[in-house]
Design a protein around this motif. Structure first.
Motif, mmCIF file in Angstrom:
data_model
loop_
_atom_site.group_PDB
_atom_site.id
_atom_site.type_symbol
_atom_site.label_atom_id
_atom_site.label_comp_id
_atom_site.label_asym_id
_atom_site.label_seq_id
_atom_site.Cartn_x
_atom_site.Cartn_y
_atom_site.Cartn_z
ATOM 1 N N LEU A 252 6.462 4.472 -11.350
ATOM 2 C CA LEU A 252 7.360 4.617 -10.213
ATOM 3 C C LEU A 252 6.611 4.188 -8.958
ATOM 4 O O LEU A 252 5.485 4.646 -8.714
ATOM 5 N N VAL A 253 7.213 3.300 -8.187
ATOM 6 C CA VAL A 253 6.634 2.837 -6.933
ATOM 7 C C VAL A 253 7.432 3.475 -5.804
ATOM 8 O O VAL A 253 8.641 3.268 -5.691
ATOM 9 N N SER A 254 6.777 4.283 -4.987
ATOM 10 C CA SER A 254 7.459 4.965 -3.887
ATOM 11 C C SER A 254 6.960 4.442 -2.555
ATOM 12 O O SER A 254 5.755 4.334 -2.334
ATOM 13 N N THR A 255 7.894 4.116 -1.668
ATOM 14 C CA THR A 255 7.539 3.700 -0.306
ATOM 15 C C THR A 255 8.086 4.672 0.732
ATOM 16 O O THR A 255 7.992 4.410 1.921
ATOM 17 N N ILE A 256 8.649 5.791 0.278
ATOM 18 C CA ILE A 256 9.178 6.772 1.219
ATOM 19 C C ILE A 256 8.030 7.634 1.743
ATOM 20 O O ILE A 256 6.943 7.663 1.170
ATOM 21 N N PRO A 257 8.225 8.351 2.862
ATOM 22 C CA PRO A 257 7.138 9.170 3.407
ATOM 23 C C PRO A 257 6.594 10.181 2.395
ATOM 24 O O PRO A 257 7.359 10.790 1.640
ATOM 25 N N VAL A 258 5.284 10.329 2.392
ATOM 26 C CA VAL A 258 4.628 11.223 1.429
ATOM 27 C C VAL A 258 5.247 12.620 1.409
ATOM 28 O O VAL A 258 5.521 13.159 0.321
ATOM 29 N N PRO A 259 5.509 13.270 2.561
ATOM 30 C CA PRO A 259 6.102 14.613 2.482
ATOM 31 C C PRO A 259 7.460 14.610 1.789
ATOM 32 O O PRO A 259 7.804 15.566 1.082
ATOM 33 N N GLU A 260 8.247 13.539 1.989
ATOM 34 C CA GLU A 260 9.567 13.457 1.357
ATOM 35 C C GLU A 260 9.430 13.280 -0.153
ATOM 36 O O GLU A 260 10.184 13.860 -0.936
ATOM 37 N N LEU A 261 8.467 12.470 -0.577
ATOM 38 C CA LEU A 261 8.259 12.252 -2.010
ATOM 39 C C LEU A 261 7.803 13.524 -2.700
ATOM 40 O O LEU A 261 8.373 13.932 -3.725
ATOM 41 N N TYR A 410 4.260 4.615 5.275
ATOM 42 C CA TYR A 410 4.544 6.040 5.104
ATOM 43 C C TYR A 410 4.189 6.517 3.700
ATOM 44 O O TYR A 410 3.960 7.700 3.490
ATOM 45 N N GLY A 411 4.144 5.586 2.745
ATOM 46 C CA GLY A 411 3.754 5.949 1.396
ATOM 47 C C GLY A 411 2.262 6.218 1.265
ATOM 48 O O GLY A 411 1.844 7.005 0.424
ATOM 49 N N ARG A 412 1.462 5.551 2.100
ATOM 50 C CA ARG A 412 0.021 5.828 2.114
ATOM 51 C C ARG A 412 -0.374 6.645 3.352
ATOM 52 O O ARG A 412 -1.541 6.970 3.527
ATOM 53 N N TRP A 413 0.604 6.908 4.205
ATOM 54 C CA TRP A 413 0.411 7.744 5.406
ATOM 55 C C TRP A 413 -0.707 7.155 6.269
ATOM 56 O O TRP A 413 -1.745 7.755 6.494
#
Length: 442
Positions: A252-261, A410-413
């Motif tokens: 799974l590749v996530s680009t959403i903000p870390v807190p949201e993930l 935001y995915g790596r903040w």
């Protein structure tokens, strides 16, 4: 199956470079691009604040120029700082000419003092941003620009922020550069973006949209609801159909903000959930204005460090491309940062913006605003603080262990550019392709 969450630049680049492998890309919004997006209103095109292209990586530059062949124009940067009722060129540290003599003296003497101080041996993640400013630029530049501007932008004391992000964004000049800047001598460009590229028409949205021809269908209006990281299942809500969809994934590749993930991963370790919840950021009100007067400014953008102005930056889209507005008009974007929990009414923000622009002499009292619109960018700039330095490596490592690759700003903040987002997607896709190609051993 590879599942990609978010069709911003990082997600789109990942999908584009996965060509030939099975994947699906999901986007919460109707439009792709994330914050690298534009919208039209009453004959004007506005980006979600300023998005300008400048490159440090030859391969990403070549990719973007191929995708946008013939659609980019190059501009020499015209950015300024307005303080002491005076415009000085950006960056401040090498352009103090024109400021009051006592201000120039404080900046020069403070910078010279930094050259005789012993070099600090403190690690960047342990040294505050304020201390970095004092150590590298001196107390004069700190007082007259760096501290007030950045505290207006970040909405916290700079003692709370670390300095492990500033190296490429805030370069330290040489003494010759500082002296030349105080005397008004210009013999070289300075900073990471002395020139930039921008689309000739339609705004920055053409960049993310240019990836679509090489991508299978984007599942739009689909929001990630939950990730079962042990069973590797992702649950989405399809707003168009009003139904839930479950995807089984290998990666799974996530680009959403870390807190949201992390909030969407119920089986994630509790200590890392708490660490993710402690990450901080600043939000930005993007006030977009159309004015019924031509060329209210000949500049690309202006920084405002002084507290008398509610905004920290104002930009002029029609200086990037006249096609972004109506004939006989001007357009501008006004950036006002705020803490995420604080909310102000659009009408109040527009009035504050107009008042400040009149005070600065950019708008006149009789100017007619033909468009006035506000976008609230909830995730704008992430905080590099001591908590982030400890939390992010642990969170990202645990996500990777569970088959989740979190990338992008935001995915790596982190503080990264459009170029970096595209590059991260490309590199991750190549990594995933390599994993698929590896032979299975008994």
């Amino acid at each position: 199956m590879i599942v990609i969450v978010g069709a911003g630049l990082a997600g789109l680049s990942t999908a584009y470079h996965l060509s030939g492998l099975p994947y699906r890309i999901y986007e919460r919004e109707q439009d792709v691009g994330g914050l690298c997006r534009s919208y039209r209103k009453d004959g004007f095109t506005f980006d979600y604040t300023g998005h300008l292209l400048h490159f440090r990586q030859a391969e990403i530059k070549a990719l973007v120029e191929r995708l946008l062949a013939g659609r980019l124009q190059q501009h020499g940067r015209k950015s300024f700082i307005y303080s002491h009722q005076t415009y000085t060129e950006y960056p401040f540290q090498v352009n103090t000419f024109g400021l009051p003599p006592e201000v120039i003296r404080e900046c020069l003497m403070g910078f010279i003092a930094t050259l005789t101080q012993p070099v600090a041996s403190i690690a960047p993640k342990d040294r505050s941003f304020k201390q970095w400013i004092l150590d590298n630029l001196g107390d004069g530049m700190a007082k007259h620009f760096m501290v007030p501007f950045n505290e207006k932008l970040w909405q916290v004391s700079l003692d709370e922020l670390t300095s492990d992000w500033v190296s490429w964004l805030v370069p330290k000049p040489e003494l010759k550069d500082v002296i030349n800047g105080a005397l008004g001598i210009k013999d070289k460009a300075f900073g990471y973006n002395p020139s930039f590229l921008y689309p000739a028409n339609d705004g920055i949205r053409v960049l993310p949209e240019s990836f679509l021809s090489g991508i299978d269908q984007v599942e739009r209006d689909c929001e990630l609801i939950e990730v079962d990281t042990k069973r590797r299942r992702a649950l989405f809500h399809d707003r168009r159909r009003g139904e839930s969809r479950t995807e089984h994934y290998e990666s799974l590749v996530s680009t959403i903000p870390v807190p949201e993930l992390v909030r969407r991963c119920p089986d994630f370790p509790q200590r890392l959930k708490e660490a993710a919840a402690g990450l901080r950021w600043v939000s930005v009100y993007n006030v977009n204005l159309g004015v019924s007067r031509e060329q209210v400014s000949d500049k690309h953008w202006i920084y405002f460090p002084e507290s008398g102005y509610p905004f920290y930056r104002v930009g002029f889209p029609m200086s990037f491309s006249p096609s972004l507005g109506r004939s006989g008009c001007s357009s501008m974007y006004v950036e006002i940062s705020h803490r995420p929990a604080e909310q102000r009414a659009p009408e109040q923000l527009i009035e504050q913006a107009r008042s400040g622009l009149e005070q600065a002499g950019i708008l006149r009292p009789d100017d007619d605003l033909v468009v006035a619109d506000v976008k609230d960018l909830r995730y704008a700039y992430v905080y590099f603080d001591r908590h982030r330095a400890k939390a992010i490596p642990a969170i990202l490592a645990e996500l990777e262990r569970r088959g989740i690759h979190s990338i992008g700003r935001y995915g790596r903040w982190e503080h990264t550019s459009m170029e970096d987002a595209i590059g991260q997607g490309k590199r991750l896709a190549e990594q995933l392709r390599g994993q698929q190609a590896q032979p299975v051993t008994a």
